[in-house]
Scaffold this motif. Structure first.
Motif, PDB file in Angstrom:
ATOM      1  N   GLY A  11       0.788  -1.225   0.000  1.00 60.93           N
ATOM      2  CA  GLY A  11       0.000   0.000   0.000  1.00 60.93           C
ATOM      3  C   GLY A  11       0.820   1.274   0.000  1.00 60.93           C
ATOM      4  N   TYR A  12       2.129   1.172   0.164  1.00 57.01           N
ATOM      5  CA  TYR A  12       3.032   2.316   0.146  1.00 57.01           C
ATOM      6  C   TYR A  12       3.572   2.497  -1.270  1.00 57.01           C
ATOM      7  CZ  TYR A  12       3.245   2.058   5.267  1.00 57.01           C
ATOM      8  OH  TYR A  12       2.939   2.049   6.596  1.00 57.01           O
ATOM      9  N   ILE A  13       3.751   3.731  -1.679  1.00 58.41           N
ATOM     10  CA  ILE A  13       4.388   3.994  -2.967  1.00 58.41           C
ATOM     11  C   ILE A  13       5.827   4.404  -2.689  1.00 58.41           C
ATOM     12  CG2 ILE A  13       4.401   5.414  -5.046  1.00 58.41           C
ATOM     13  CD1 ILE A  13       1.340   5.661  -4.684  1.00 58.41           C
ATOM     14  N   LEU A  14       6.760   3.622  -3.211  1.00 56.88           N
ATOM     15  CA  LEU A  14       8.184   3.889  -3.040  1.00 56.88           C
ATOM     16  C   LEU A  14       8.723   4.484  -4.338  1.00 56.88           C
ATOM     17  CD1 LEU A  14       9.225   0.495  -1.406  1.00 56.88           C
ATOM     18  CD2 LEU A  14       8.451   2.567  -0.275  1.00 56.88           C
ATOM     19  N   THR A  15       9.376   5.621  -4.242  1.00 54.42           N
ATOM     20  CA  THR A  15       9.994   6.261  -5.395  1.00 54.42           C
ATOM     21  C   THR A  15      11.490   6.334  -5.140  1.00 54.42           C
ATOM     22  OG1 THR A  15       8.012   7.575  -5.799  1.00 54.42           O
ATOM     23  CG2 THR A  15      10.044   8.320  -6.852  1.00 54.42           C
ATOM     24  N   ALA A  16      12.235   5.532  -5.890  1.00 47.16           N
ATOM     25  CA  ALA A  16      13.690   5.496  -5.753  1.00 47.16           C
ATOM     26  C   ALA A  16      14.324   6.364  -6.828  1.00 47.16           C
ATOM     27  CB  ALA A  16      14.186   4.060  -5.885  1.00 47.16           C
ATOM     28  N   THR A  17      15.366   7.074  -6.426  1.00 47.20           N
ATOM     29  CA  THR A  17      16.085   7.954  -7.346  1.00 47.20           C
ATOM     30  C   THR A  17      17.570   7.643  -7.297  1.00 47.20           C
ATOM     31  OG1 THR A  17      14.469   9.698  -6.921  1.00 47.20           O
ATOM     32  CG2 THR A  17      16.531  10.376  -7.940  1.00 47.20           C
ATOM     33  N   ALA A  18      18.190   7.557  -8.454  1.00 44.46           N
ATOM     34  CA  ALA A  18      19.638   7.408  -8.574  1.00 44.46           C
ATOM     35  C   ALA A  18      20.179   8.673  -9.223  1.00 44.46           C
ATOM     36  CB  ALA A  18      19.982   6.188  -9.413  1.00 44.46           C
ATOM     37  N   LEU A  19      21.050   9.367  -8.518  1.00 43.81           N
ATOM     38  CA  LEU A  19      21.619  10.617  -9.021  1.00 43.81           C
ATOM     39  C   LEU A  19      23.084  10.397  -9.377  1.00 43.81           C
ATOM     40  CD1 LEU A  19      20.197  12.880  -6.201  1.00 43.81           C
ATOM     41  CD2 LEU A  19      19.415  12.803  -8.554  1.00 43.81           C
ATOM     42  N   PRO A  20      23.473  10.741 -10.609  1.00 43.75           N
ATOM     43  CA  PRO A  20      24.873  10.548 -11.004  1.00 43.75           C
ATOM     44  C   PRO A  20      25.776  11.621 -10.399  1.00 43.75           C
ATOM     45  CG  PRO A  20      23.644  11.533 -12.797  1.00 43.75           C
ATOM     46  CD  PRO A  20      22.658  11.261 -11.698  1.00 43.75           C
ATOM     47  N   GLU A  21      26.939  11.194  -9.931  1.00 47.30           N
ATOM     48  CA  GLU A  21      27.968  12.105  -9.441  1.00 47.30           C
ATOM     49  C   GLU A  21      29.315  11.544  -9.877  1.00 47.30           C
ATOM     50  OE1 GLU A  21      27.822  13.079  -5.322  1.00 47.30           O
ATOM     51  OE2 GLU A  21      25.679  13.454  -5.356  1.00 47.30           O
ATOM     52  N   ARG A  22      29.878  12.096 -10.903  1.00 46.74           N
ATOM     53  CA  ARG A  22      31.127  11.615 -11.507  1.00 46.74           C
ATOM     54  C   ARG A  22      30.959  10.167 -11.936  1.00 46.74           C
ATOM     55  NH1 ARG A  22      34.336  14.317  -6.900  1.00 46.74           N
ATOM     56  NH2 ARG A  22      34.112  16.494  -7.498  1.00 46.74           N
ATOM     57  N   ASP A  23      31.717   9.243 -11.359  1.00 49.97           N
ATOM     58  CA  ASP A  23      31.681   7.835 -11.772  1.00 49.97           C
ATOM     59  C   ASP A  23      30.781   6.972 -10.887  1.00 49.97           C
ATOM     60  OD1 ASP A  23      33.474   8.478 -13.740  1.00 49.97           O
ATOM     61  OD2 ASP A  23      35.221   7.835 -12.592  1.00 49.97           O
ATOM     62  N   ILE A  24      29.996   7.594 -10.000  1.00 55.34           N
ATOM     63  CA  ILE A  24      29.151   6.840  -9.079  1.00 55.34           C
ATOM     64  C   ILE A  24      27.729   7.401  -9.100  1.00 55.34           C
ATOM     65  CG2 ILE A  24      31.037   6.177  -7.508  1.00 55.34           C
ATOM     66  CD1 ILE A  24      30.045   8.483  -5.677  1.00 55.34           C
ATOM     67  N   TYR A  25      26.835   6.681  -8.437  1.00 57.97           N
ATOM     68  CA  TYR A  25      25.444   7.121  -8.279  1.00 57.97           C
ATOM     69  C   TYR A  25      25.108   7.128  -6.797  1.00 57.97           C
ATOM     70  CZ  TYR A  25      24.846   6.356 -13.245  1.00 57.97           C
ATOM     71  OH  TYR A  25      24.962   6.423 -14.604  1.00 57.97           O
ATOM     72  N   THR A  26      24.331   8.103  -6.371  1.00 56.81           N
ATOM     73  CA  THR A  26      23.810   8.110  -5.010  1.00 56.81           C
ATOM     74  C   THR A  26      22.346   7.706  -5.070  1.00 56.81           C
ATOM     75  OG1 THR A  26      23.320  10.474  -5.143  1.00 56.81           O
ATOM     76  CG2 THR A  26      25.405   9.852  -4.128  1.00 56.81           C
ATOM     77  N   GLY A  27      21.917   6.943  -4.073  1.00 55.19           N
ATOM     78  CA  GLY A  27      20.532   6.492  -4.011  1.00 55.19           C
ATOM     79  C   GLY A  27      19.749   7.262  -2.975  1.00 55.19           C
ATOM     80  N   GLU A  46      26.544   5.303  -1.895  1.00 51.71           N
ATOM     81  CA  GLU A  46      27.109   5.457  -3.236  1.00 51.71           C
ATOM     82  C   GLU A  46      27.201   4.087  -3.894  1.00 51.71           C
ATOM     83  OE1 GLU A  46      30.841   7.348  -2.439  1.00 51.71           O
ATOM     84  OE2 GLU A  46      29.905   9.311  -2.251  1.00 51.71           O
ATOM     85  N   PHE A  47      26.885   4.032  -5.191  1.00 55.91           N
ATOM     86  CA  PHE A  47      26.781   2.772  -5.922  1.00 55.91           C
ATOM     87  C   PHE A  47      27.451   2.909  -7.287  1.00 55.91           C
ATOM     88  CE2 PHE A  47      23.378   3.373  -2.973  1.00 55.91           C
ATOM     89  CZ  PHE A  47      23.319   2.171  -2.294  1.00 55.91           C
ATOM     90  N   PRO A  48      27.982   1.804  -7.829  1.00 57.25           N
ATOM     91  CA  PRO A  48      28.651   1.875  -9.125  1.00 57.25           C
ATOM     92  C   PRO A  48      27.699   2.009 -10.311  1.00 57.25           C
ATOM     93  CG  PRO A  48      28.722  -0.366  -8.279  1.00 57.25           C
ATOM     94  CD  PRO A  48      28.124   0.495  -7.205  1.00 57.25           C
ATOM     95  N   SER A  49      26.394   1.743 -10.102  1.00 60.28           N
ATOM     96  CA  SER A  49      25.430   1.855 -11.199  1.00 60.28           C
ATOM     97  C   SER A  49      24.114   2.438 -10.703  1.00 60.28           C
ATOM     98  CB  SER A  49      25.160   0.477 -11.824  1.00 60.28           C
ATOM     99  OG  SER A  49      24.441  -0.338 -10.918  1.00 60.28           O
TER     100      SER A  49
END
Length: 74
Positions: A11-27, A46-49
């Motif tokens: 019943g919850y709506i989850l909205t995930a965002t990945a933002l690019p920062e140089r060679d990594i992504y923040t979630g 921080e994540f590689p993709s």
């Protein structure tokens, strides 16, 4: 490029965002409860993709809804 994805979980709506920062992504995650109230996670790491960042954000949100430890905190 920013990647945004939505899922519905218990019943919850989850909205995930990945933002690019140089060679990594923040979630990040936004959660809308069935009552309509919203909460936001802030930066989850921080994540590689972009896909990795989005997947972690969803796993984090589902764990929070289920009152379980966040992924990696077990």
């Amino acid at each position: 490029m920013t990647q945004v994805s939505d899922i519905t979980y218990k019943g919850y709506i989850l909205t995930a965002t990945a933002l690019p920062e140089r060679d990594i992504y923040t979630g990040m995650l936004a959660v809308r409860a069935p009552s309509g109230t919203q909460s936001y996670s802030g930066i989850l790491g921080e994540f590689p993709s972009a896909i990795g960042a989005v997947r972690y954000a969803f796993a984090y949100g589902m764990a929070t809804i289920d009152c379980r430890p966040a992924p990696g905190d077990e």
